[in-house]
Motif scaffolding. Structure first.
Motif, PDB file in Angstrom:
ATOM      1  N   HIS A   1      39.070  41.536  52.846  1.00  0.00           N
ATOM      2  CA  HIS A   1      38.648  42.073  51.850  1.00  0.00           C
ATOM      3  C   HIS A   1      38.305  41.343  50.541  1.00  0.00           C
ATOM      4  O   HIS A   1      37.697  41.892  49.583  1.00  0.00           O
ATOM      5  N   ALA A   2      38.531  40.147  50.691  1.00  0.00           N
ATOM      6  CA  ALA A   2      38.252  39.388  49.439  1.00  0.00           C
ATOM      7  C   ALA A   2      36.882  39.218  49.046  1.00  0.00           C
ATOM      8  O   ALA A   2      35.856  39.122  49.957  1.00  0.00           O
ATOM      9  N   PRO A   3      36.625  39.161  47.953  1.00  0.00           N
ATOM     10  CA  PRO A   3      35.165  39.041  47.414  1.00  0.00           C
ATOM     11  C   PRO A   3      34.580  37.612  47.782  1.00  0.00           C
ATOM     12  O   PRO A   3      35.542  36.524  47.697  1.00  0.00           O
TER      13      PRO A   3
ATOM     14  N   PHE B   1      44.137  31.223  43.517  1.00  0.00           N
ATOM     15  CA  PHE B   1      44.970  31.517  42.330  1.00  0.00           C
ATOM     16  C   PHE B   1      43.731  31.669  41.197  1.00  0.00           C
ATOM     17  O   PHE B   1      43.031  30.781  40.944  1.00  0.00           O
ATOM     18  N   CYS B   2      44.059  32.880  40.725  1.00  0.00           N
ATOM     19  CA  CYS B   2      42.850  33.502  39.810  1.00  0.00           C
ATOM     20  C   CYS B   2      42.433  32.457  38.610  1.00  0.00           C
ATOM     21  O   CYS B   2      41.392  32.066  38.406  1.00  0.00           O
ATOM     22  N   MET B   3      43.729  31.769  37.846  1.00  0.00           N
ATOM     23  CA  MET B   3      43.290  31.015  36.604  1.00  0.00           C
ATOM     24  C   MET B   3      42.844  29.658  37.211  1.00  0.00           C
ATOM     25  O   MET B   3      42.341  28.835  36.452  1.00  0.00           O
ATOM     26  N   ALA B   4      43.391  29.149  38.424  1.00  0.00           N
ATOM     27  CA  ALA B   4      43.072  27.771  38.691  1.00  0.00           C
ATOM     28  C   ALA B   4      41.916  27.559  39.437  1.00  0.00           C
ATOM     29  O   ALA B   4      41.192  26.527  39.408  1.00  0.00           O
ATOM     30  N   ASP B   5      41.709  28.463  40.289  1.00  0.00           N
ATOM     31  CA  ASP B   5      40.530  27.839  41.335  1.00  0.00           C
ATOM     32  C   ASP B   5      39.594  29.114  41.503  1.00  0.00           C
ATOM     33  O   ASP B   5      38.776  29.077  42.621  1.00  0.00           O
TER      34      ASP B   5
ATOM     35  N   PRO C   1      36.009  31.301  40.677  1.00  0.00           N
ATOM     36  CA  PRO C   1      35.026  31.407  39.840  1.00  0.00           C
ATOM     37  C   PRO C   1      34.856  32.582  38.777  1.00  0.00           C
ATOM     38  O   PRO C   1      35.328  33.507  39.111  1.00  0.00           O
ATOM     39  N   ASP C   2      34.513  32.319  37.655  1.00  0.00           N
ATOM     40  CA  ASP C   2      34.439  33.109  36.465  1.00  0.00           C
ATOM     41  C   ASP C   2      33.456  34.425  36.981  1.00  0.00           C
ATOM     42  O   ASP C   2      34.227  35.579  36.588  1.00  0.00           O
ATOM     43  N   GLU C   3      32.692  34.300  37.698  1.00  0.00           N
ATOM     44  CA  GLU C   3      31.855  35.522  37.951  1.00  0.00           C
ATOM     45  C   GLU C   3      32.470  36.402  39.028  1.00  0.00           C
ATOM     46  O   GLU C   3      32.422  37.604  38.845  1.00  0.00           O
ATOM     47  N   VAL C   4      33.475  35.758  39.632  1.00  0.00           N
ATOM     48  CA  VAL C   4      34.085  36.605  40.597  1.00  0.00           C
ATOM     49  C   VAL C   4      35.383  37.360  40.004  1.00  0.00           C
ATOM     50  O   VAL C   4      35.373  38.572  40.121  1.00  0.00           O
ATOM     51  N   ARG C   5      35.963  36.690  39.266  1.00  0.00           N
ATOM     52  CA  ARG C   5      37.081  37.182  38.387  1.00  0.00           C
ATOM     53  C   ARG C   5      36.461  38.284  37.436  1.00  0.00           C
ATOM     54  O   ARG C   5      37.292  39.029  37.251  1.00  0.00           O
ATOM     55  N   ALA C   6      35.281  38.064  36.745  1.00  0.00           N
ATOM     56  CA  ALA C   6      34.701  39.072  35.818  1.00  0.00           C
ATOM     57  C   ALA C   6      34.760  40.573  36.610  1.00  0.00           C
ATOM     58  O   ALA C   6      34.934  41.567  35.691  1.00  0.00           O
ATOM     59  N   ARG C   7      34.604  40.454  37.615  1.00  0.00           N
ATOM     60  CA  ARG C   7      34.548  41.680  38.450  1.00  0.00           C
ATOM     61  C   ARG C   7      35.746  42.081  38.978  1.00  0.00           C
ATOM     62  O   ARG C   7      35.569  43.588  39.677  1.00  0.00           O
ATOM     63  N   CYS C   8      36.662  41.556  38.937  1.00  0.00           N
ATOM     64  CA  CYS C   8      37.920  41.761  39.669  1.00  0.00           C
ATOM     65  C   CYS C   8      39.219  42.328  38.762  1.00  0.00           C
ATOM     66  O   CYS C   8      39.569  41.612  37.687  1.00  0.00           O
ATOM     67  N   PRO C   9      39.394  43.784  38.943  1.00  0.00           N
ATOM     68  CA  PRO C   9      40.412  44.260  38.190  1.00  0.00           C
ATOM     69  C   PRO C   9      41.950  43.707  38.240  1.00  0.00           C
ATOM     70  O   PRO C   9      42.862  43.828  37.380  1.00  0.00           O
ATOM     71  N   TYR C  10      42.023  43.071  39.442  1.00  0.00           N
ATOM     72  CA  TYR C  10      43.439  42.571  39.598  1.00  0.00           C
ATOM     73  C   TYR C  10      43.495  41.261  39.366  1.00  0.00           C
ATOM     74  O   TYR C  10      44.622  40.610  39.517  1.00  0.00           O
ATOM     75  N   ASP C  11      42.630  40.454  38.528  1.00  0.00           N
ATOM     76  CA  ASP C  11      42.664  39.171  38.196  1.00  0.00           C
ATOM     77  C   ASP C  11      44.204  39.089  37.244  1.00  0.00           C
ATOM     78  O   ASP C  11      44.198  39.720  36.322  1.00  0.00           O
ATOM     79  N   ALA C  12      44.447  37.902  37.505  1.00  0.00           N
ATOM     80  CA  ALA C  12      46.065  37.736  37.061  1.00  0.00           C
ATOM     81  C   ALA C  12      45.952  37.594  35.478  1.00  0.00           C
ATOM     82  O   ALA C  12      46.899  38.056  34.846  1.00  0.00           O
ATOM     83  N   GLU C  13      44.861  36.975  35.155  1.00  0.00           N
ATOM     84  CA  GLU C  13      44.769  36.612  33.441  1.00  0.00           C
ATOM     85  C   GLU C  13      44.660  38.117  32.802  1.00  0.00           C
ATOM     86  O   GLU C  13      45.232  38.419  31.857  1.00  0.00           O
ATOM     87  N   LYS C  14      43.896  38.951  33.445  1.00  0.00           N
ATOM     88  CA  LYS C  14      43.507  40.275  32.609  1.00  0.00           C
ATOM     89  C   LYS C  14      45.058  41.219  33.006  1.00  0.00           C
ATOM     90  O   LYS C  14      45.210  41.669  31.886  1.00  0.00           O
TER      91      LYS C  14
END
Ligand code: NAD
Length: 427
Positions: free
Chosen positions: A217-219, A225-229, A231-244
């Motif tokens: 189910h991964a995009p 690792f969210c913050m290490a590797d 891409p920004d465009e994937v993280r922007a749409r991911c509510p589970y992003d660790a930074e968020k």
């Protein structure tokens, strides 16, 4: 006043029941404790003034001492409780033992036997019974305001960020290491449903699964690792992003500071410590690339000896963390939301009655007031004796319900007869 020793000074050990001693120092005093992490023993000394020579480097070291306190709080991880509790009972301690007692029903039954053999007071951490919310629901039923109860429908909405933190990246992600989700998170619900039904559960069936947090189910393009590797465009749409979740989102450090869940990622969190831990630590992982296997949604159908039918649904997929309940009876219906602390009673043909319990829990924060409520009731039980609000027998029954639900769901909803299920696990 009773004295207590804490076995396992993690989140629960330091911050749940023992915090009663800070609210009411005349009721409880923490005098000893054990943890394998030196920094937690340091916190034990700072928070509760426990002398260094009463801080032990493991459960084994603590339990090798003669009895050091009236009672012990067992708050290590799920599979450690029974061995520690049995040794503590042999030493003569009364116990608060965290739920789950054990993910193995045979182990729960072993502890139950030991409690009966020693006659000590043992309360399992089923905190929801002690909240003003569920106590009021119970009172409404007991006073007959709903007539004869026919159905109970309960939900536990875990919260997407809570689920990702605890059940995908964190401590309770693996049924093998800790417990199936329906036991780890929902044995509380099985406990209060059984309590409200006031009758043994005869049979149940369940459906559930891990629907979302796995590699398929991964995009496209998601990193490990969210913050290490990632891409920004994937993280922007991911509510589970660790930074968020841990830094910038509504529950993250920038808004809530060093509170939960940040204080699980690192002890005494700072922004710098968190950023570092999220680069390659467990809580920085992509939720689709973890080593998790516990279910992310499940529903249970139950039938009780007195004819009451109940359903329970839990899901990872909610904005907030909250529980709801709806009960129907021959003379009325009741709906409630634990987090809003409101219960609506609608007796047929009469004016609605709203119970607003929000004022009642102001001094007791954890679990809607249940943590300190349980500790308070435990102190009374140890000092004055009596029956208490719950028993190990009731707790073992609710554990059996949760474990049977897990087994039923694995067998695609096979109906399980509880009595047979329990007997099959008795040694
Ligand atoms: N009643 C509730 O509502 C509730 C809520 C959350 C968790 N829990 C349960 O409480 C228990 C603890 O959960 P937590 O969130 O505090 O976890 P945690 O990991 O924060 O705490 C466990 C602690 O035990 C320590 N430990 C591990 N091995 C040890 C050993 N051999 N000797 C001494 N200490 C040892 C760890 O270092 C850690 O500090 C779990 O069983 C969990 O399922 C109950």
């Amino acid at each position: 006043m009773i004295t207590v020793a804490i076995c396992g000074c993690g989140s629960r050990g330091l911050f749940a029941y023992a915090s009663l001693s800070r609210i009411y120092p005349e009721k409880m005093k923490v005098v000893a404790g054990a943890d394998i992490r030196p920094e937690r023993l340091q916190m034990l000394q700072e928070m509760y003034g426990v002398p260094a020579d009463m801080c032990f480097a493991s459960d084994v070291d603590l339990l090798a001492q003669p009895k050091l306190a009236d009672a012990m709080i067992i708050s290590t991880q799920d599979r450690q409780h029974v061995g520690e509790a049995i040794r503590a009972l042999e030493l003569g301690y009364d116990l608060i033992c965290e739920k789950p007692i054990s993910p193995e029903l045979s182990e729960c039954l072993r502890l139950q036997d030991k409690v009966h053999e020693t006659g000590r007071h043992v309360v399992i951490g089923h905190v929801l019974r002690y909240t003003p919310f569920y106590q009021t629901v119970k009172e409404i039923i007991t006073e007959g305001k709903l007539g004869t109860i026919r159905t109970i429908d309960a939900t536990e909405n875990v919260g997407y960020y809570h689920f990702a933190h605890s059940f995908v990246r964190g401590n309770w992600r693996s049924a093998e290491e800790t417990s199936p989700m329906i036991l780890a998170k929902c044995c509380h619900d099985m406990d209060y449903i059984r309590w409200l039904a006031d009758s043994p559960c005869v049979s149940l069936a369940s459906f559930g699964g891990l629907s979302t947090f796995s590699a398929e189910h991964a995009p496209a393009g998601a990193g490990r690792f969210c913050m290490a590797d990632c891409p920004d465009e994937v993280r922007a749409r991911c509510p589970y992003d660790a930074e968020k979740i841990y830094l910038t989102g509504v529950h993250g450090f920038d808004r809530t500071g060093d509170a939960w869940p940040q204080n699980v990622v690192v002890s005494e969190p700072t922004r710098e410590k968190l950023v570092q831990a999220l680069q390659d630590g467990p809580y920085g992982r992509c939720v689709y690339h973890c080593d998790n296997d516990v279910f992310d949604h499940q529903t249970v159908l139950m039938q009780f000896e007195n004819g009451i039918k109940a359903t329970f649904t839990t899901s990872a997929f909610s904005q907030n963390i909250y529980r709801t309940i709806k009960i129907t009876g021959t003379e009325g219906e009741l709906t409630g939301n634990l987090e809003e602390d409101q219960i609506l009673l609608r007796r047929f043909g009469e004016a609605d009655q709203l119970y607003d319990l929000s004022a009642k829990k102001s001094e007791f924060k954890g679990h809607g007031g249940g943590d300190a409520g349980l500790a308070n009731a435990f102190v009374t039980l140890v000092e004055e004796g009596g029956e208490g609000l719950t028993s190990v027998d009731a707790s073992v029954e609710s554990h059996a319900m949760a474990l049977a639900a897990h087994e039923s769901a694995l067998a695609k909803g096979r109906t399980i007869l509880l009595k047979d299920y329990i007997e099959a696990h008795r040694n």
